[in-house]
Design a protein around this motif. Structure first.
Motif, PDB file in Angstrom:
ATOM      1  N   LEU A 119       0.772  -1.195   0.062  1.00 18.63           N
ATOM      2  CA  LEU A 119       0.094   0.057  -0.044  1.00 18.63           C
ATOM      3  C   LEU A 119       0.865   1.098   0.023  1.00 18.63           C
ATOM      4  CD1 LEU A 119      -2.685   1.248   0.013  1.00 18.63           C
ATOM      5  CD2 LEU A 119      -2.620   1.182   2.632  1.00 18.63           C
ATOM      6  N   ILE A 120       1.968   1.031   0.774  1.00 19.17           N
ATOM      7  CA  ILE A 120       2.733   2.349   0.809  1.00 19.17           C
ATOM      8  C   ILE A 120       3.621   2.752  -0.484  1.00 19.17           C
ATOM      9  CG2 ILE A 120       4.991   3.356   1.941  1.00 19.17           C
ATOM     10  CD1 ILE A 120       3.831   1.967   4.534  1.00 19.17           C
ATOM     11  N   SER A 121       3.925   1.606  -0.867  1.00 22.56           N
ATOM     12  CA  SER A 121       4.565   1.530  -2.421  1.00 22.56           C
ATOM     13  C   SER A 121       3.663   1.999  -3.494  1.00 22.56           C
ATOM     14  CB  SER A 121       5.231   0.276  -2.980  1.00 22.56           C
ATOM     15  OG  SER A 121       6.293  -0.233  -2.066  1.00 22.56           O
ATOM     16  N   MET A 122       2.437   1.540  -3.525  1.00 21.15           N
ATOM     17  CA  MET A 122       1.690   1.926  -4.640  1.00 21.15           C
ATOM     18  C   MET A 122       0.732   3.361  -4.287  1.00 21.15           C
ATOM     19  SD  MET A 122       0.490  -2.063  -5.502  1.00 21.15           S
ATOM     20  CE  MET A 122       0.229  -1.525  -7.059  1.00 21.15           C
ATOM     21  N   ASP A 123       0.400   3.520  -3.203  1.00 20.23           N
ATOM     22  CA  ASP A 123      -0.420   4.588  -2.716  1.00 20.23           C
ATOM     23  C   ASP A 123      -0.090   5.208  -1.616  1.00 20.23           C
ATOM     24  OD1 ASP A 123      -2.307   6.552  -2.532  1.00 20.23           O
ATOM     25  OD2 ASP A 123      -3.972   5.501  -3.358  1.00 20.23           O
ATOM     26  N   GLU A 124       0.865   6.157  -1.377  1.00 17.29           N
ATOM     27  CA  GLU A 124       1.484   6.446  -0.198  1.00 17.29           C
ATOM     28  C   GLU A 124       0.262   7.521   0.527  1.00 17.29           C
ATOM     29  OE1 GLU A 124       4.758   9.676   1.745  1.00 17.29           O
ATOM     30  OE2 GLU A 124       4.895   9.208  -0.387  1.00 17.29           O
ATOM     31  N   ARG A 125      -0.238   8.091  -0.201  1.00 18.43           N
ATOM     32  CA  ARG A 125      -1.467   8.990   0.440  1.00 18.43           C
ATOM     33  C   ARG A 125      -2.491   8.206   1.026  1.00 18.43           C
ATOM     34  NH1 ARG A 125      -2.708  14.001  -3.924  1.00 18.43           N
ATOM     35  NH2 ARG A 125      -0.537  14.912  -3.739  1.00 18.43           N
ATOM     36  N   ALA A 126      -2.840   6.973   0.465  1.00 18.69           N
ATOM     37  CA  ALA A 126      -4.083   6.185   0.965  1.00 18.69           C
ATOM     38  C   ALA A 126      -3.557   5.410   2.308  1.00 18.69           C
ATOM     39  CB  ALA A 126      -4.312   5.231  -0.118  1.00 18.69           C
ATOM     40  N   ALA A 127      -2.301   5.020   2.092  1.00 18.15           N
ATOM     41  CA  ALA A 127      -1.399   4.605   3.361  1.00 18.15           C
ATOM     42  C   ALA A 127      -1.632   5.440   4.542  1.00 18.15           C
ATOM     43  CB  ALA A 127      -0.051   4.010   3.019  1.00 18.15           C
ATOM     44  N   SER A 128      -0.895   6.692   4.287  1.00 14.90           N
ATOM     45  CA  SER A 128      -1.111   7.606   5.328  1.00 14.90           C
ATOM     46  C   SER A 128      -2.415   7.752   6.191  1.00 14.90           C
ATOM     47  CB  SER A 128      -0.426   8.870   4.988  1.00 14.90           C
ATOM     48  OG  SER A 128      -0.515   9.768   5.996  1.00 14.90           O
ATOM     49  N   ALA A 129      -3.562   7.824   5.034  1.00 14.20           N
ATOM     50  CA  ALA A 129      -4.909   8.040   5.591  1.00 14.20           C
ATOM     51  C   ALA A 129      -5.561   6.912   6.167  1.00 14.20           C
ATOM     52  CB  ALA A 129      -5.910   8.289   4.128  1.00 14.20           C
ATOM     53  N   SER A 130      -4.913   5.804   5.924  1.00 10.11           N
ATOM     54  CA  SER A 130      -5.429   4.836   6.757  1.00 10.11           C
ATOM     55  C   SER A 130      -4.843   4.474   8.191  1.00 10.11           C
ATOM     56  CB  SER A 130      -5.156   3.335   5.977  1.00 10.11           C
ATOM     57  OG  SER A 130      -4.067   3.107   6.152  1.00 10.11           O
ATOM     58  N   GLY A 131      -3.986   5.184   8.492  1.00  5.87           N
ATOM     59  CA  GLY A 131      -3.346   5.429   9.986  1.00  5.87           C
ATOM     60  C   GLY A 131      -2.066   4.601   9.781  1.00  5.87           C
ATOM     61  N   ILE A 132      -1.299   4.243   8.750  1.00  4.50           N
ATOM     62  CA  ILE A 132      -0.125   3.593   8.724  1.00  4.50           C
ATOM     63  C   ILE A 132       0.928   4.679   9.111  1.00  4.50           C
ATOM     64  CG2 ILE A 132       1.420   2.421   7.427  1.00  4.50           C
ATOM     65  CD1 ILE A 132      -0.843   1.147   5.736  1.00  4.50           C
ATOM     66  N   ASN A 133       1.814   4.529   9.668  1.00  7.39           N
ATOM     67  CA  ASN A 133       2.878   5.163  10.164  1.00  7.39           C
ATOM     68  C   ASN A 133       4.038   5.237   8.958  1.00  7.39           C
ATOM     69  OD1 ASN A 133       5.108   6.670  10.911  1.00  7.39           O
ATOM     70  ND2 ASN A 133       4.912   6.049  12.986  1.00  7.39           N
ATOM     71  N   VAL A 134       3.872   5.905   7.900  1.00  2.00           N
ATOM     72  CA  VAL A 134       4.512   5.745   6.738  1.00  2.00           C
ATOM     73  C   VAL A 134       6.171   5.805   6.943  1.00  2.00           C
ATOM     74  CG1 VAL A 134       5.237   6.671   4.459  1.00  2.00           C
ATOM     75  CG2 VAL A 134       2.807   6.549   5.272  1.00  2.00           C
ATOM     76  N   ARG A 135       6.575   6.859   7.856  1.00  2.00           N
ATOM     77  CA  ARG A 135       7.884   7.030   8.042  1.00  2.00           C
ATOM     78  C   ARG A 135       8.571   5.683   8.776  1.00  2.00           C
ATOM     79  NH1 ARG A 135       9.540  12.089  11.726  1.00  2.00           N
ATOM     80  NH2 ARG A 135       8.433  13.116   9.995  1.00  2.00           N
ATOM     81  N   LEU A 136       7.626   5.215   9.683  1.00  3.22           N
ATOM     82  CA  LEU A 136       8.329   3.990  10.236  1.00  3.22           C
ATOM     83  C   LEU A 136       8.389   2.717   9.318  1.00  3.22           C
ATOM     84  CD1 LEU A 136       8.920   2.331  12.774  1.00  3.22           C
ATOM     85  CD2 LEU A 136       6.582   1.769  13.003  1.00  3.22           C
ATOM     86  N   TRP A 137       7.456   2.404   8.585  1.00  2.00           N
ATOM     87  CA  TRP A 137       7.444   1.461   7.818  1.00  2.00           C
ATOM     88  C   TRP A 137       8.360   1.660   6.474  1.00  2.00           C
ATOM     89  CZ3 TRP A 137       5.538  -3.210   8.821  1.00  2.00           C
ATOM     90  CH2 TRP A 137       5.064  -3.305   9.907  1.00  2.00           C
TER      91      TRP A 137
END
Length: 289
Positions: free
Chosen positions: A158-176
Motif C-alpha cells: 500500500l505504501i509503495s503503490m499509494d502513499e497517500r492512501a496508506a497515510s490516510a488509513s493510519g499507517i505510520n509511513v515514516r516507520l514502515w
C-alpha cells in the motif's frame, strides 16, 4: 559434468538473489526510486572499504557489520527525506548519495595498499567463488526477510503503490519506510559481498521491468520476474565459463540482451494485434456496405 559441478553453487546463489530482488524490485519500481538499490549497494561497499582501512578481512564478520551499519544510515536518510521534504525528489538524494559513496570508496581504496582488486569486486563481484557456507547463510537471511515482508505485505504494498492512501488509513509511513529500507539494506549488504554492485542492481530492476512489459498484476509480474532471473542466471553462468569471461559482467550483459528481446517480442505482439484489429475493422466496414 565437471562444469555443472563447478556452476551449481553460483547458480543456487543466483536463484537466491533472484527470489528476493525480483520481489523488492516491484516495490522499487512502484515507488519510483529506481536507483535506491545502486545507492545502498555503493554505501554498503563504502562501509566494507572503510573496514579494510582498519585492517579487517574484506569477507570477515567485522567487515560485514561495518558495511551493514553504513547501509542502515543510508536507509534512515532515505526514509527521513521522503517523509519530511516532499518538494525534494528522493531520486535526487539517492543520486547524490551514490555519487558521494562512490567517490569516498575510491578515495578510501587509494589508501588501502594491496587491496585495489577489492574495488573491482565491489562493482562486478565474483559469484563463481561463492562458498557453500555463504549460500546457506544468505538463504536463511533472505528467507527471514522474505517472511517478514510476507507477513506485512499489505502495508508495504500500500505504501509503495499509494502513499497517500496508506497515510490516510493510519499507517505510520515514516516507520514502515525505514523498515523497508532497513530490510532492503540487509539484502543489499549480503548481495554486494557475493555479486557486486552492478549485478545486484540488475537482479533488482531488470526482472521487474521485463515483467511490467507483459503484466500489471503483482503476482503475475513476480512469476515472470522470477522466471526471467532464473533463466538469465543459468545462461549467464554457463556463457561466462564457456567463453572464459567474468561471471558478474556476463550476467549483467545477458540481462540486457534478454530485456531487449522481451521488449522486441512485446512490440511485435502489439503491432500484430493492431494490424489484426485494423483488418477486422476494414472487413466489418465492407460487410456493412
Amino acid at each position: 559434468m565437471e562444469i555443472l559441478q563447478f556452476l551449481i553453487l553460483p547458480f543456487i546463489a543466483s536463484l537466491i538473489l533472484t527470489g528476493i530482488h525480483a520481489y523488492l524490485g516491484v516495490h522499487v519500481v512502484e515507488r519510483g526510486v529506481i536507483f535506491v538499490d545502486l545507492a545502498l549497494a555503493q554505501i554498503a561497499a563504502l562501509g566494507a572499504t572503510i573496514a579494510i582501512l582498519y585492517g579487517m578481512d574484506p569477507h570477515g564478520t567485522g567487515s560485514y557489520w561495518f558495511s551493514l551499519g553504513f547501509t542502515f544510515l543510508g536507509a534512515a536518510i532515505f526514509a527521513l527525506v521522503r517523509s519530511r521534504h516532499k518538494h525534494i525528489p528522493l531520486e535526487a538524494i539517492i543520486g547524490i548519495a551514490y555519487a558521494v559513496a562512490s567517490a569516498a570508496a575510491i578515495l578510501a581504496m587509494s589508501k588501502a595498499t594491496g587491496e585495489t582488486e577489492h574495488l573491482k569486486d565491489m562493482l562486478v563481484g565474483n559469484i563463481l567463488s561463492v562458498s557453500r557456507h555463504e549460500v546457506i547463510k544468505t538463504a536463511l537471511l533472505y528467507g527471514a526477510i522474505g517472511a517478514f515482508h510476507y507477513i506485512f505485505r499489505r502495508k508495504f504494498l500500500l505504501i509503495s503503490m499509494d502513499e497517500r492512501a496508506a497515510s490516510a488509513s493510519g499507517i505510520n509511513v515514516r516507520l514502515w519506510d525505514f523498515l523497508f529500507y532497513a530490510s532492503f539494506g540487509f539484502v543489499v549488504t549480503s548481495s554486494v559481498a557475493i555479486a557486486g554492485v552492478l549485478l545486484v542492481f540488475c537482479y533488482l530492476i531488470v526482472p521487474s521491468v521485463g515483467a511490467m512489459l507483459f503484466a500489471d498484476r503483482i503476482g503475475t509480474r513476480l512469476a515472470i520476474g522470477w522466471t526471467m532471473g532464473t533463466l538469465v542466471s543459468a545462461l549467464g553462468c554457463y556463457v561466462s565459463v564457456w567463453a572464459d569471461l567474468p561471471t558478474g559482467a556476463t550476467i549483467v550483459c545477458t540481462f540486457g540482451v534478454v530485456l531487449v528481446l522481451m521488449a522486441a517480442i512485446k512490440s511485435g505482439y502489439f503491432l500484430l494485434r493492431r494490424k489484426t484489429d485494423t483488418t477486422s475493422e476494414v472487413r466489418a466496414s465492407v460487410a456493412i456496405r
